[in-house]
Structures are given as C-alpha cells and as structure tokens.
Design a protein around this motif. Structure first.
Motif, PDB file in Angstrom:
ATOM      1  N   ARG A  73       0.811  -1.221   0.000  1.00  0.00           N
ATOM      2  CA  ARG A  73       0.000   0.000   0.000  1.00  0.00           C
ATOM      3  C   ARG A  73       0.841   1.266   0.000  1.00  0.00           C
ATOM      4  O   ARG A  73       0.641   2.133  -0.832  1.00  0.00           O
ATOM      5  CB  ARG A  73      -1.008  -0.008   1.148  1.00  0.00           C
ATOM      6  N   GLY A  74       1.748   1.440   0.924  1.00  0.00           N
ATOM      7  CA  GLY A  74       2.644   2.594   0.907  1.00  0.00           C
ATOM      8  C   GLY A  74       3.714   2.435  -0.165  1.00  0.00           C
ATOM      9  O   GLY A  74       3.894   1.361  -0.747  1.00  0.00           O
ATOM     10  N   PRO A  75       4.497   3.496  -0.418  1.00  0.00           N
ATOM     11  CA  PRO A  75       5.365   3.509  -1.600  1.00  0.00           C
ATOM     12  C   PRO A  75       6.715   2.843  -1.443  1.00  0.00           C
ATOM     13  O   PRO A  75       7.397   2.618  -2.450  1.00  0.00           O
ATOM     14  CB  PRO A  75       5.549   5.010  -1.860  1.00  0.00           C
ATOM     15  N   ASP A  76       7.162   2.511  -0.229  1.00  0.00           N
ATOM     16  CA  ASP A  76       8.574   2.157  -0.043  1.00  0.00           C
ATOM     17  C   ASP A  76       8.774   0.876   0.759  1.00  0.00           C
ATOM     18  O   ASP A  76       9.596   0.829   1.688  1.00  0.00           O
ATOM     19  CB  ASP A  76       9.309   3.314   0.646  1.00  0.00           C
ATOM     20  N   SER A  77       8.057  -0.178   0.411  1.00  0.00           N
ATOM     21  CA  SER A  77       8.174  -1.426   1.165  1.00  0.00           C
ATOM     22  C   SER A  77       9.592  -1.981   1.150  1.00  0.00           C
ATOM     23  O   SER A  77      10.093  -2.483   2.166  1.00  0.00           O
ATOM     24  CB  SER A  77       7.199  -2.470   0.619  1.00  0.00           C
ATOM     25  N   ALA A  78      10.263  -1.921   0.002  1.00  0.00           N
ATOM     26  CA  ALA A  78      11.626  -2.440  -0.071  1.00  0.00           C
ATOM     27  C   ALA A  78      12.548  -1.680   0.869  1.00  0.00           C
ATOM     28  O   ALA A  78      13.388  -2.272   1.555  1.00  0.00           O
ATOM     29  CB  ALA A  78      12.140  -2.365  -1.510  1.00  0.00           C
ATOM     30  N   ALA A  79      12.398  -0.361   0.931  1.00  0.00           N
ATOM     31  CA  ALA A  79      13.231   0.444   1.828  1.00  0.00           C
ATOM     32  C   ALA A  79      12.908   0.152   3.290  1.00  0.00           C
ATOM     33  O   ALA A  79      13.797   0.175   4.147  1.00  0.00           O
ATOM     34  CB  ALA A  79      13.033   1.927   1.528  1.00  0.00           C
ATOM     35  N   VAL A  80      11.641  -0.117   3.592  1.00  0.00           N
ATOM     36  CA  VAL A  80      11.268  -0.481   4.969  1.00  0.00           C
ATOM     37  C   VAL A  80      11.990  -1.758   5.375  1.00  0.00           C
ATOM     38  O   VAL A  80      12.575  -1.837   6.468  1.00  0.00           O
ATOM     39  CB  VAL A  80       9.742  -0.638   5.089  1.00  0.00           C
ATOM     40  N   LEU A  81      11.978  -2.781   4.518  1.00  0.00           N
ATOM     41  CA  LEU A  81      12.660  -4.023   4.870  1.00  0.00           C
ATOM     42  C   LEU A  81      14.162  -3.812   4.978  1.00  0.00           C
ATOM     43  O   LEU A  81      14.813  -4.376   5.871  1.00  0.00           O
ATOM     44  CB  LEU A  81      12.332  -5.115   3.865  1.00  0.00           C
ATOM     45  N   ASP A  82      14.736  -3.026   4.091  1.00  0.00           N
ATOM     46  CA  ASP A  82      16.159  -2.708   4.214  1.00  0.00           C
ATOM     47  C   ASP A  82      16.474  -2.152   5.597  1.00  0.00           C
ATOM     48  O   ASP A  82      17.446  -2.550   6.245  1.00  0.00           O
ATOM     49  CB  ASP A  82      16.556  -1.672   3.157  1.00  0.00           C
ATOM     50  N   ARG A  83      15.657  -1.211   6.049  1.00  0.00           N
ATOM     51  CA  ARG A  83      15.917  -0.574   7.346  1.00  0.00           C
ATOM     52  C   ARG A  83      15.745  -1.562   8.492  1.00  0.00           C
ATOM     53  O   ARG A  83      16.547  -1.590   9.431  1.00  0.00           O
ATOM     54  CB  ARG A  83      14.990   0.623   7.529  1.00  0.00           C
ATOM     55  N   LEU A  84      14.711  -2.362   8.441  1.00  0.00           N
ATOM     56  CA  LEU A  84      14.433  -3.270   9.555  1.00  0.00           C
ATOM     57  C   LEU A  84      15.427  -4.422   9.627  1.00  0.00           C
ATOM     58  O   LEU A  84      15.657  -4.977  10.714  1.00  0.00           O
ATOM     59  CB  LEU A  84      13.002  -3.803   9.443  1.00  0.00           C
ATOM     60  N   ILE A  85      16.006  -4.789   8.501  1.00  0.00           N
ATOM     61  CA  ILE A  85      17.025  -5.829   8.489  1.00  0.00           C
ATOM     62  C   ILE A  85      18.333  -5.340   9.083  1.00  0.00           C
ATOM     63  O   ILE A  85      19.096  -6.117   9.665  1.00  0.00           O
ATOM     64  CB  ILE A  85      17.217  -6.358   7.057  1.00  0.00           C
ATOM     65  N   ASP A  86      18.607  -4.054   8.965  1.00  0.00           N
ATOM     66  CA  ASP A  86      19.838  -3.499   9.527  1.00  0.00           C
ATOM     67  C   ASP A  86      19.896  -3.721  11.038  1.00  0.00           C
ATOM     68  O   ASP A  86      18.847  -3.811  11.701  1.00  0.00           O
ATOM     69  CB  ASP A  86      19.923  -2.003   9.243  1.00  0.00           C
ATOM     70  N   PRO A  87      21.089  -3.791  11.633  1.00  0.00           N
ATOM     71  CA  PRO A  87      21.190  -3.933  13.093  1.00  0.00           C
ATOM     72  C   PRO A  87      20.487  -2.774  13.795  1.00  0.00           C
ATOM     73  O   PRO A  87      20.525  -1.631  13.330  1.00  0.00           O
ATOM     74  CB  PRO A  87      22.703  -3.898  13.345  1.00  0.00           C
ATOM     75  N   PRO A  88      19.839  -3.043  14.921  1.00  0.00           N
ATOM     76  CA  PRO A  88      19.152  -1.973  15.653  1.00  0.00           C
ATOM     77  C   PRO A  88      20.144  -1.047  16.343  1.00  0.00           C
ATOM     78  O   PRO A  88      21.316  -1.408  16.538  1.00  0.00           O
ATOM     79  CB  PRO A  88      18.310  -2.744  16.676  1.00  0.00           C
ATOM     80  N   PRO A  89      19.697   0.131  16.729  1.00  0.00           N
ATOM     81  CA  PRO A  89      20.571   1.022  17.501  1.00  0.00           C
ATOM     82  C   PRO A  89      20.965   0.387  18.827  1.00  0.00           C
ATOM     83  O   PRO A  89      20.296  -0.530  19.324  1.00  0.00           O
ATOM     84  CB  PRO A  89      19.689   2.267  17.719  1.00  0.00           C
ATOM     85  N   ALA A  90      22.038   0.865  19.404  1.00  0.00           N
ATOM     86  CA  ALA A  90      22.472   0.370  20.705  1.00  0.00           C
ATOM     87  C   ALA A  90      21.358   0.553  21.726  1.00  0.00           C
ATOM     88  O   ALA A  90      20.670   1.577  21.739  1.00  0.00           O
ATOM     89  CB  ALA A  90      23.737   1.105  21.150  1.00  0.00           C
ATOM     90  N   GLY A  91      21.168  -0.451  22.575  1.00  0.00           N
ATOM     91  CA  GLY A  91      20.156  -0.367  23.618  1.00  0.00           C
ATOM     92  C   GLY A  91      18.762  -0.733  23.173  1.00  0.00           C
ATOM     93  O   GLY A  91      17.804  -0.581  23.937  1.00  0.00           O
ATOM     94  N   ILE A  92      18.621  -1.254  21.940  1.00  0.00           N
ATOM     95  CA  ILE A  92      17.304  -1.590  21.384  1.00  0.00           C
ATOM     96  C   ILE A  92      17.313  -3.042  20.906  1.00  0.00           C
ATOM     97  O   ILE A  92      18.239  -3.486  20.226  1.00  0.00           O
ATOM     98  CB  ILE A  92      16.939  -0.675  20.199  1.00  0.00           C
ATOM     99  N   ARG A  93      16.271  -3.765  21.265  1.00  0.00           N
ATOM    100  CA  ARG A  93      16.005  -5.081  20.693  1.00  0.00           C
ATOM    101  C   ARG A  93      14.764  -4.970  19.831  1.00  0.00           C
ATOM    102  O   ARG A  93      13.745  -4.418  20.265  1.00  0.00           O
ATOM    103  CB  ARG A  93      15.775  -6.120  21.791  1.00  0.00           C
ATOM    104  N   ARG A  94      14.828  -5.485  18.626  1.00  0.00           N
ATOM    105  CA  ARG A  94      13.684  -5.469  17.724  1.00  0.00           C
ATOM    106  C   ARG A  94      13.051  -6.854  17.642  1.00  0.00           C
ATOM    107  O   ARG A  94      13.743  -7.862  17.540  1.00  0.00           O
ATOM    108  CB  ARG A  94      14.109  -5.037  16.319  1.00  0.00           C
ATOM    109  N   ILE A  95      11.714  -6.862  17.647  1.00  0.00           N
ATOM    110  CA  ILE A  95      10.940  -8.095  17.495  1.00  0.00           C
ATOM    111  C   ILE A  95       9.900  -7.839  16.413  1.00  0.00           C
ATOM    112  O   ILE A  95       9.135  -6.872  16.493  1.00  0.00           O
ATOM    113  CB  ILE A  95      10.268  -8.507  18.819  1.00  0.00           C
ATOM    114  N   PHE A  96       9.864  -8.694  15.418  1.00  0.00           N
ATOM    115  CA  PHE A  96       9.015  -8.487  14.255  1.00  0.00           C
ATOM    116  C   PHE A  96       7.913  -9.538  14.215  1.00  0.00           C
ATOM    117  O   PHE A  96       8.189 -10.734  14.213  1.00  0.00           O
ATOM    118  CB  PHE A  96       9.835  -8.560  12.969  1.00  0.00           C
TER     119      PHE A  96
END
Length: 267
Positions: A73-96
């Motif tokens: 639906r939004g315009p940048d799904s590929a860029a969203v996945l690129d960002r979420l695949i990258d390591p998270p900032p220090a002090g952050i755990r990501r859960i998808f």
C-alpha cells in the motif's frame, strides 16, 4: 537503496516459512509497539528516532515490537525491509511480528501469478518499490513473472519475512497483528485468526489479566479499550504512524510520526 545482493535463486522463494510464537518470562524496562507500517519509510524513520530518543531514559535494553503489515500500500516497502534488516541502535532489541500482508506476499513470492489477490491488496506498490512496474508483470506468463521476481527480490528480504513471529507474550500482555480468538491460548490460535480476526475479537469480553496489543484495523487514533490497544492509524493513508510505550507498571504513552502524508492508495 534496496540491497541487490543474494537475489532469489533456484527455489523461487518456495522455502517454508518459520513463523513461531515468542514468550518472554520478564519485562524489559519498556516495550514500544509500532503499528502497521505499510511501506511508509519516512514515517518509520521519524517514529523510530522518537522512540530511540525516549528509550535513552531507561537503563537496560528496551524492545521495539513491530505489529506486522510492514509491506504493501505505501510507496517504499523495499526500503522499509532494508531498514528493519539493519542492526538496531544500541540499547534496542527489535521483534518483528507477521501480518496478513506478509502472508499474502510470501504466498505470491512462492508462486507468482498475475491474478494473485495480493496484487489488488497493495502488492502492486510493493513490487514497484523493487523496480517491478505493472507494465512488466501484467499479462506475463507464469514463468516470466517468476523470473522477474527472482531477479528483483533480495533473498535476505525473503529470509527476513520467513522468520517473523506470530505473537509475543510477556506477563499480562500479548502482542499480535490482528487479535485473538476468545478462550484459546495465544500459542494455540489458528494462524488465520492471528492475522485476520476482527469482529469476534472486538465483540468478546476481555480476558481478565490479559491485555492484547495489536494493529490490523486502522482508525484515526490509537484505540485504548478494555483489554486491548490498537496501534494502527493507517499510515499509508493518513501519514501518521503510531506506537505505544508500555512499561511493567501498566502505563501507556503514545508516540506518532510527524511526516506529511504521501500520496497513495486509500483504504
């Protein structure tokens, strides 16, 4: 820029997905639950910056839980996945977590068809974000479409989508894309309910001692109802991506992006 290394080869993306339930026995200092992103990269970047700045006030790693529907639906799904695949900032755990749109996307990537329902459900904009315009796939044969998908979708994106979680449980709370069917334990729920349920979940009385944090059903504002919180504010249509901060004491605080909405499909 979308990663182009490790493009699909050989199996056409047909490896089975490994979506599982995740349960943690203790809380972190804070959990931030992000609503349906739907390909809105600018809103995601803005919201994550606010979350990460807020998280610095806590000792220990904070968690960001993404409630599914990262794509479409939004315009940048590929860029969203690129960002979420990258390591998270220090002090952050990501859960998808997985949403219904990830399920539809993987079904398409496994067996591309020009008449797939996903393409009318926002999948066309996801393909466009990978450089696959409608003129390239409309009317294509099954083999040609499969080759187009293989040549454009990075394998690491597929691997990411195949390894999402269905739910996250922490004491007193369950995080899930759509909701829960009443009277059934989270890890015993039908996957279709976790990804698609609405009415039966909304109409049921809340489960004592349990709060459900979910997305899937967009509204003009974050909904705080008895026994549940809905964080989907329709970012692809409104330009507002929302998150809630939850802490072990039960408090809820709302965070929202402040990026103007991009033009795109409505509904």
């Amino acid at each position: 820029m979308t990663r182009l290394l490790g493009l699909i080869r050989g199996d056409g993306g047909q490896s089975s997905r490994k979506w599982q339930h995740l349960a943690e026995p203790t809380w972190p200092p804070a959990i931030y639950a992000v609503g349906d992103i739907h390909g809105c990269i600018d809103q995601l970047i803005d919201l994550e910056a606010k979350i990460c700045a807020d998280a610095t006030s806590y000792e220990g790693d904070c968690w960001i839980v993404y409630l599914g529907d990262l794509l479409d639906r939004g315009p940048d799904s590929a860029a969203v996945l690129d960002r979420l695949i990258d390591p998270p900032p220090a002090g952050i755990r990501r859960i998808f977590l997985a949403g219904n749109h990830e399920a539809m996307a993987l079904e398409f990537f496994n067996a591309p068809r020009t008449n797939a329902h996903w393409l009318q459900f926002g999948g066309d904009t996801t393909l466009a974000s990978y450089g696959i315009q409608q003129s390239a796939w409309a009317g294509a044969s099954a083999r040609a479409l499969r080759d187009i998908v293989r040549s454009h979708i990075p394998r690491e994106h597929l691997d990411f989508l195949r390894n999402l979680h269905l739910t996250l449980s922490v004491p007193g709370n369950v995080f899930v894309h759509a909701g829960l069917r009443p009277g059934i334990a989270p890890d015993q729920q039908a996957e279709s309910d976790l990804l698609w349920i609405r009415g039966d979940f909304f109409d049921a009385p809340p489960t004592p001692g349990l709060r459900v944090i979910h997305g899937h059903t967009p509204g003009p504002a974050v909904v705080q109802a008895e026994g549940r919180v809905c964080v989907d504010t329709g970012a692809f249509a409104t330009g507002i991506l929302s998150a809630v901060r939850l802490t072990p004491d039960g408090a809820i605080n709302i965070f929202q992006s402040s990026i103007s909405p991009a033009s795109g499909p409505q509904g």
